[in-house]
Design an enzyme around this catalytic site. Structure first.
Site, PDB file in Angstrom:
ATOM      1  CD  GLU A   1      -0.962  -6.374   4.917  1.00 11.04           C
ATOM      2  OE1 GLU A   1      -0.692  -6.609   3.713  1.00 11.04           O
ATOM      3  OE2 GLU A   1      -1.054  -5.224   5.372  1.00 11.04           O
TER       4      GLU A   1
ATOM      5  CB  CYS B   1      -0.981  -0.046   1.168  1.00  7.52           C
ATOM      6  SG  CYS B   1      -2.462   0.911   0.823  1.00  7.52           S
TER       7      CYS B   1
ATOM      8  CG  HIS C   1      -3.259  -3.586   3.078  1.00  7.63           C
ATOM      9  ND1 HIS C   1      -2.186  -3.128   3.812  1.00  7.63           N
ATOM     10  CD2 HIS C   1      -3.963  -2.485   2.722  1.00  7.63           C
ATOM     11  CE1 HIS C   1      -2.246  -1.808   3.898  1.00  7.63           C
ATOM     12  NE2 HIS C   1      -3.315  -1.395   3.244  1.00  7.63           N
TER      13      HIS C   1
HETATM   14  N1  GLN Z   1      -1.981   6.707   3.024  1.00  5.36           N
HETATM   15  C1  GLN Z   1      -2.097   6.011   1.800  1.00  5.36           C
HETATM   16  C2  GLN Z   1      -3.476   6.197   1.160  1.00  5.36           C
HETATM   17  O1  GLN Z   1      -4.397   6.589   1.820  1.00  5.36           O
HETATM   18  C3  GLN Z   1      -1.770   4.552   1.979  1.00  5.36           C
HETATM   19  C4  GLN Z   1      -2.711   3.831   2.875  1.00  5.36           C
HETATM   20  C5  GLN Z   1      -2.166   2.521   3.399  1.00  5.36           C
HETATM   21  O2  GLN Z   1      -0.987   2.271   3.319  1.00  5.36           O
HETATM   22  N2  GLN Z   1      -3.018   1.695   3.970  1.00  5.36           N
HETATM   23  O3  GLN Z   1      -3.662   5.922   0.009  1.00  5.36           O
END
Ligand code: GLN
Length: 525
Positions: free
Chosen positions: A504, A379, A502
């Site tokens: 994970e 992410c 994600h």
């Molecule tokens: N802050 C980033 C976004 O909002 C990444 C979010 C994250 O890593 N979960 O896109």
């Protein structure tokens, strides 16, 4: 439906969630279909807005529910996928009751905790467990018995106990058996906490005693006598070297037999899957070190799912993955320290929000890219990889994310159709989304398919305006959802894989997440 209500006493942080998940697992091993509900007595509607500092990781479900990390344990131990309804909070319950009151559903009655709040709680528990299609539902009541917030929930389960058949609902109480200065096992805290439970009208059927060492037969008898349970109903839950050993440990204590007898269940088809996995885990004799460059580096709880996903991949590869959490801000203060990363077999940058530590993470990504060290970005870890590439390969020195800075080159931005998001704040892209993979790419190889479904939690995206430029220089977007970039990889690198999703959250013991598995494999080489 069979209900197993898990409460906790003495203090928080005893591992009630692991106990609940383990109980579920030993029953699953006997062939039952098990689900779980977590009750969080806080007023928040969900965990979405809670700081990982205070509350540990926010776990994301397939339906986009942002929930307590215990649901992650349930999913991993039980190998199931839950929905947001499986996390009940005080906020949700009151919100529904107040909405009903405004609609006039209570026909002029005085709306009270008993029966209106408790009815709403019971109704939710029954509805969610039934909908899941499971035979057994584990319900973990968060907090500690005696907490003011958990009172309505304990009262609701007390009523349920009266309403259900005796063999359909049982109580498991998790307590602590501390050692005194002489090393003697003390039962008084357990006695007090059971007394507290009884004062609320709840009699435990099983007592799970958490202890540094195996709880001695004498200690068990004493607890049984004072707490009015049979000796066989006191289970020693001593510290295990890994949480995944807890179900086996409880099985050895005879807990599944006892529970089945209490619930009048006869075992179905026994599964040895878990046992086999534990043997595999116990035989591991190699270790690799992975650097995880993050923000809440000192808080293991903030990234449980990543640790677990690395572990799952490690078990599969026959190696222990030692994840060392490094504080990204330290690299900002002392950029020359970045060389320390050469000691590691792989570098991982996890998700995150806000600017803190991001420049340090970018330094780490640059180090991984330039030194051909396996890199996994999750992410924010993908967004920063794109920024690093734009800055150092495309020469766009001011490249950044519009979340992190005002810049002329927002390579990570909010997409135009989501412009309103910038004003509303709270909207995120959450939960399961599909990605179409480029044939022949690493992504395609890892997933063994041309599509994937993974969970998301983000607002910002790769800015489509820069895609051509970036791809021309060797970073490829090999997973896409329409015009949203889901995966960025560098094919020339030994292993450089980053995703907007994600992975994970979907990793399971025995079924590791493909990117994690490939990352650990690459790190092992
Ligand atoms: N802050 C980033 C976004 O909002 C990444 C979010 C994250 O890593 N979960 O896109």
């Amino acid at each position: 439906m069979k209900y197993i209500i898990v409460t906790g006493g003495v203090m928080s942080g005893l591992g009630k969630g692991i106990t609940a998940a383990s109980i579920g697992r030993i029953l699953k091993n006997k062939g039952f279909n098990v689900t779980a509900i977590k009750i969080d007595p806080y007023i928040n509607i969900d965990a979405g807005t809670m700081s990982p500092y205070q509350h540990g990781e926010v776990f994301v479900l397939k339906d986009g529910g942002e929930v307590d990390l215990d649901l992650g344990n349930y999913e991993r131990f039980l190998d199931i996928e839950l929905t947001r309804e499986h996390n009940i909070t005080t906020g949700q319950v009151y919100q529904t009751v107040i909405e009903k009151e405004r609609r006039g559903d209570y026909l002029g009655k005085t709306v009270q905790i008993i029966p209106h709040i408790t009815n709403e709680i019971k109704e939710r528990i029954r509805r969610v467990s039934k909908k899941s299609g499971a035979e057994i539902c584990i319900i973990e009541v968060g907090g500690t018995v005696g907490d003011i917030e958990s009172m309505p929930f304990l009262e609701a389960v007390r009523q349920m106990h009266r309403e259900e058949k005796e063999e359909d609902l049982i109580f498991v109480h998790v307590t602590l058996v501390p050692l005194d200065t002489q090393g003697e096992q003390k039962t008084k805290p357990t006695q007090h906490s059971v007394k507290e439970l009884k004062s609320l009208g709840l009699q435990p059927d099983v007592i799970v005693a958490r202890c540094k060492e195996p709880v001695l037969p004498d200690t068990k008898s004493k607890i049984a006598l004072f707490c009015d349970v049979p000796a066989g109903a006191v289970v020693s839950a001593h510290d295990a070297s890994d949480i995944y050993y807890v179900p086996t440990l409880m099985e050895k204590e005879g807990l599944s037999d006892y529970l089945m007898q209490k619930l009048k269940l006869t075992e179905k088809e026994i599964s040895h899957e878990w046992e086999i996995l534990m043997k595999k885990m116990a035989s591991i004799d190699r270790e690799i070190r992975i650097a995880v460059v993050g923000k809440y580096a000192h808080l293991g709880d903030s990234y449980i799912s990543i640790n677990e996903a690395l572990k799952h991949a490690g078990i599969e590869c026959g190696c222990r993955v030692k994840a060392e959490w490094l504080d990204a801000e330290e690299f900002e203060k002392n950029p020359s320290d970045i060389d320390r990363l050469c000691k590691y077999s792989g570098i991982l940058v996890p998700g995150g929000f806000g600017v803190r530590g991001t420049e340090g993470k970018i330094l780490a990504i640059k180090f991984a890219r330039e030194n051909n060290i396996p890199y996994l970005g999750l992410c924010l870890g993908m967004q920063l990889a794109v920024i690093e590439f734009a800055r150092n390969i495309l020469g766009l020195k001011d490249a950044n994310s519009s979340e992190l800075a005002k810049t002329g080159n927002p390579v990570i931005d909010i997409l135009p159709e989501q412009e309103n998001v910038r004003n509303m704040g709270g909207t995120m892209r959450l939960g399961n989304c599909e990605a179409i993979l480029v044939e022949g790419s690493l992504a395609c190889k890892l997933y063994g398919s041309t599509t994937l479904i993974e969970r998301h939690r983000h607002r910002y995206e790769v800015n489509p305006k820069y895609i051509k430029q970036i791809e021309a220089k060797g970073m490829k977007f090999t997973g896409k959802n329409d015009h949203r970039m889901e995966i960025a990889e560098i094919p020339e690198h030994k292993f450089f894989f980053s995703s907007q999703f994600h992975p994970e959250f979907k990793s399971r013991p025995g079924r590791p997440s493909p990117p994690f598995l490939a990352f650990v494999r690459a790190a092992l080489q």
